[in-house]
Design a protein around this motif. Structure first.
Motif, PDB file in Angstrom:
ATOM      1  N   GLY A   9       0.804  -1.219   0.000  1.00  0.00           N
ATOM      2  CA  GLY A   9       0.000   0.000   0.000  1.00  0.00           C
ATOM      3  C   GLY A   9       0.835   1.265   0.000  1.00  0.00           C
ATOM      4  N   GLY A  10       0.483   2.181  -0.869  1.00  0.00           N
ATOM      5  CA  GLY A  10       1.141   3.478  -0.914  1.00  0.00           C
ATOM      6  C   GLY A  10       2.478   3.460  -1.630  1.00  0.00           C
ATOM      7  N   THR A  11       2.966   4.649  -1.874  1.00  0.00           N
ATOM      8  CA  THR A  11       4.270   4.780  -2.505  1.00  0.00           C
ATOM      9  C   THR A  11       5.340   4.896  -1.426  1.00  0.00           C
ATOM     10  OG1 THR A  11       4.137   7.182  -2.542  1.00  0.00           O
ATOM     11  CG2 THR A  11       3.252   6.018  -4.462  1.00  0.00           C
ATOM     12  N   GLU A  12       6.553   4.725  -1.826  1.00  0.00           N
ATOM     13  CA  GLU A  12       7.650   4.834  -0.863  1.00  0.00           C
ATOM     14  C   GLU A  12       7.687   6.232  -0.248  1.00  0.00           C
ATOM     15  OE1 GLU A  12      12.485   4.238  -0.714  1.00  0.00           O
ATOM     16  OE2 GLU A  12      11.380   3.628  -2.482  1.00  0.00           O
ATOM     17  N   LEU A  13       7.499   7.246  -1.060  1.00  0.00           N
ATOM     18  CA  LEU A  13       7.491   8.618  -0.554  1.00  0.00           C
ATOM     19  C   LEU A  13       6.329   8.834   0.414  1.00  0.00           C
ATOM     20  CD1 LEU A  13       8.520  11.505  -0.486  1.00  0.00           C
ATOM     21  CD2 LEU A  13       7.144  11.965  -2.521  1.00  0.00           C
ATOM     22  N   GLY A  14       5.165   8.334   0.073  1.00  0.00           N
ATOM     23  CA  GLY A  14       4.005   8.470   0.945  1.00  0.00           C
ATOM     24  C   GLY A  14       4.221   7.817   2.294  1.00  0.00           C
ATOM     25  N   ARG A  15       4.809   6.625   2.289  1.00  0.00           N
ATOM     26  CA  ARG A  15       5.087   5.935   3.548  1.00  0.00           C
ATOM     27  C   ARG A  15       6.118   6.704   4.367  1.00  0.00           C
ATOM     28  NH1 ARG A  15       5.177   1.694  -0.003  1.00  0.00           N
ATOM     29  NH2 ARG A  15       7.434   1.533   0.176  1.00  0.00           N
ATOM     30  N   PHE A  16       7.126   7.278   3.715  1.00  0.00           N
ATOM     31  CA  PHE A  16       8.144   8.064   4.411  1.00  0.00           C
ATOM     32  C   PHE A  16       7.513   9.294   5.067  1.00  0.00           C
ATOM     33  CE2 PHE A  16      10.995  11.732   4.307  1.00  0.00           C
ATOM     34  CZ  PHE A  16      12.022  11.275   5.119  1.00  0.00           C
ATOM     35  N   LEU A  17       6.713  10.044   4.308  1.00  0.00           N
ATOM     36  CA  LEU A  17       6.093  11.256   4.845  1.00  0.00           C
ATOM     37  C   LEU A  17       5.134  10.932   5.980  1.00  0.00           C
ATOM     38  CD1 LEU A  17       5.423  13.190   1.537  1.00  0.00           C
ATOM     39  CD2 LEU A  17       7.198  13.642   3.235  1.00  0.00           C
ATOM     40  N   ARG A  18       4.364   9.875   5.828  1.00  0.00           N
ATOM     41  CA  ARG A  18       3.428   9.481   6.882  1.00  0.00           C
ATOM     42  C   ARG A  18       4.176   9.114   8.156  1.00  0.00           C
ATOM     43  NH1 ARG A  18       1.195   5.786   4.195  1.00  0.00           N
ATOM     44  NH2 ARG A  18      -0.124   7.238   3.089  1.00  0.00           N
ATOM     45  N   ALA A  19       5.283   8.398   8.011  1.00  0.00           N
ATOM     46  CA  ALA A  19       6.070   7.994   9.187  1.00  0.00           C
ATOM     47  C   ALA A  19       6.622   9.219   9.913  1.00  0.00           C
ATOM     48  CB  ALA A  19       7.207   7.079   8.768  1.00  0.00           C
ATOM     49  N   ARG A  20       7.098  10.202   9.173  1.00  0.00           N
ATOM     50  CA  ARG A  20       7.628  11.420   9.803  1.00  0.00           C
ATOM     51  C   ARG A  20       6.521  12.208  10.481  1.00  0.00           C
ATOM     52  NH1 ARG A  20      10.523   8.486   9.452  1.00  0.00           N
ATOM     53  NH2 ARG A  20      12.440   8.278   8.347  1.00  0.00           N
ATOM     54  N   ARG A  21       5.359  12.284   9.845  1.00  0.00           N
ATOM     55  CA  ARG A  21       4.233  13.026  10.403  1.00  0.00           C
ATOM     56  C   ARG A  21       3.728  12.373  11.681  1.00  0.00           C
ATOM     57  NH1 ARG A  21       0.507  12.914   6.047  1.00  0.00           N
ATOM     58  NH2 ARG A  21      -0.928  11.669   7.257  1.00  0.00           N
ATOM     59  N   GLU A  22       3.787  11.047  11.752  1.00  0.00           N
ATOM     60  CA  GLU A  22       3.316  10.335  12.936  1.00  0.00           C
ATOM     61  C   GLU A  22       4.232  10.533  14.134  1.00  0.00           C
ATOM     62  OE1 GLU A  22       2.927   6.315  11.652  1.00  0.00           O
ATOM     63  OE2 GLU A  22       1.021   6.688  10.644  1.00  0.00           O
ATOM     64  N   GLU A  23       5.498  10.883  13.896  1.00  0.00           N
ATOM     65  CA  GLU A  23       6.460  11.064  14.990  1.00  0.00           C
ATOM     66  C   GLU A  23       6.261  12.367  15.747  1.00  0.00           C
ATOM     67  OE1 GLU A  23      10.333  10.800  13.313  1.00  0.00           O
ATOM     68  OE2 GLU A  23      10.168   8.670  12.880  1.00  0.00           O
ATOM     69  N   ILE A  24       5.574  13.325  15.152  1.00  0.00           N
ATOM     70  CA  ILE A  24       5.455  14.668  15.728  1.00  0.00           C
ATOM     71  C   ILE A  24       4.033  14.891  16.221  1.00  0.00           C
ATOM     72  CG2 ILE A  24       5.704  17.132  15.264  1.00  0.00           C
ATOM     73  CD1 ILE A  24       7.578  16.319  12.946  1.00  0.00           C
ATOM     74  N   THR A  25       3.910  15.397  17.444  1.00  0.00           N
ATOM     75  CA  THR A  25       2.594  15.726  17.985  1.00  0.00           C
ATOM     76  C   THR A  25       2.387  17.240  17.912  1.00  0.00           C
ATOM     77  OG1 THR A  25       3.425  15.990  20.234  1.00  0.00           O
ATOM     78  CG2 THR A  25       2.676  13.787  19.603  1.00  0.00           C
ATOM     79  N   PRO A  26       1.136  17.688  17.863  1.00  0.00           N
ATOM     80  CA  PRO A  26       0.876  19.130  17.829  1.00  0.00           C
ATOM     81  C   PRO A  26       1.493  19.865  19.021  1.00  0.00           C
ATOM     82  CG  PRO A  26      -1.116  17.923  17.316  1.00  0.00           C
ATOM     83  CD  PRO A  26      -0.093  16.914  17.731  1.00  0.00           C
ATOM     84  N   ASP A  27       1.472  19.236  20.191  1.00  0.00           N
ATOM     85  CA  ASP A  27       2.054  19.858  21.385  1.00  0.00           C
ATOM     86  C   ASP A  27       3.544  20.130  21.211  1.00  0.00           C
ATOM     87  OD1 ASP A  27      -0.413  19.721  22.600  1.00  0.00           O
ATOM     88  OD2 ASP A  27       0.036  17.829  23.621  1.00  0.00           O
ATOM     89  N   ARG A  28       4.244  19.219  20.553  1.00  0.00           N
ATOM     90  CA  ARG A  28       5.696  19.369  20.364  1.00  0.00           C
ATOM     91  C   ARG A  28       6.066  20.574  19.526  1.00  0.00           C
ATOM     92  NH1 ARG A  28       8.736  14.111  18.351  1.00  0.00           N
ATOM     93  NH2 ARG A  28      10.431  15.556  18.039  1.00  0.00           N
TER      94      ARG A  28
END
Length: 52
Positions: A9-28
């Motif tokens: 599922g998804g492209t390599e770029l999409g998986r990379f961006l999603r993984a980075r986005r999941e690491e950061i919380t709005p509070d941070r």
């Protein structure tokens, strides 16, 4: 090749961006948590766009 979909599922770029986005919380990054339940961890696309 770039942009090709893989069987997991998804492209390599999409998986990379999603993984980075999941690491950061709005509070941070100093954003207030918006209304509603978060179905996935990390920043929403709109929050990422705000930071950009």
């Amino acid at each position: 090749m770039a942009g090709e979909k893989n069987t997991d599922g998804g492209t390599e770029l999409g998986r990379f961006l999603r993984a980075r986005r999941e690491e950061i919380t709005p509070d941070r990054v100093g954003l207030t948590v918006g209304p509603g339940l978060r179905r996935t961890p990390g920043l929403r696309r709109e929050e990422l766009a705000t930071l950009a």
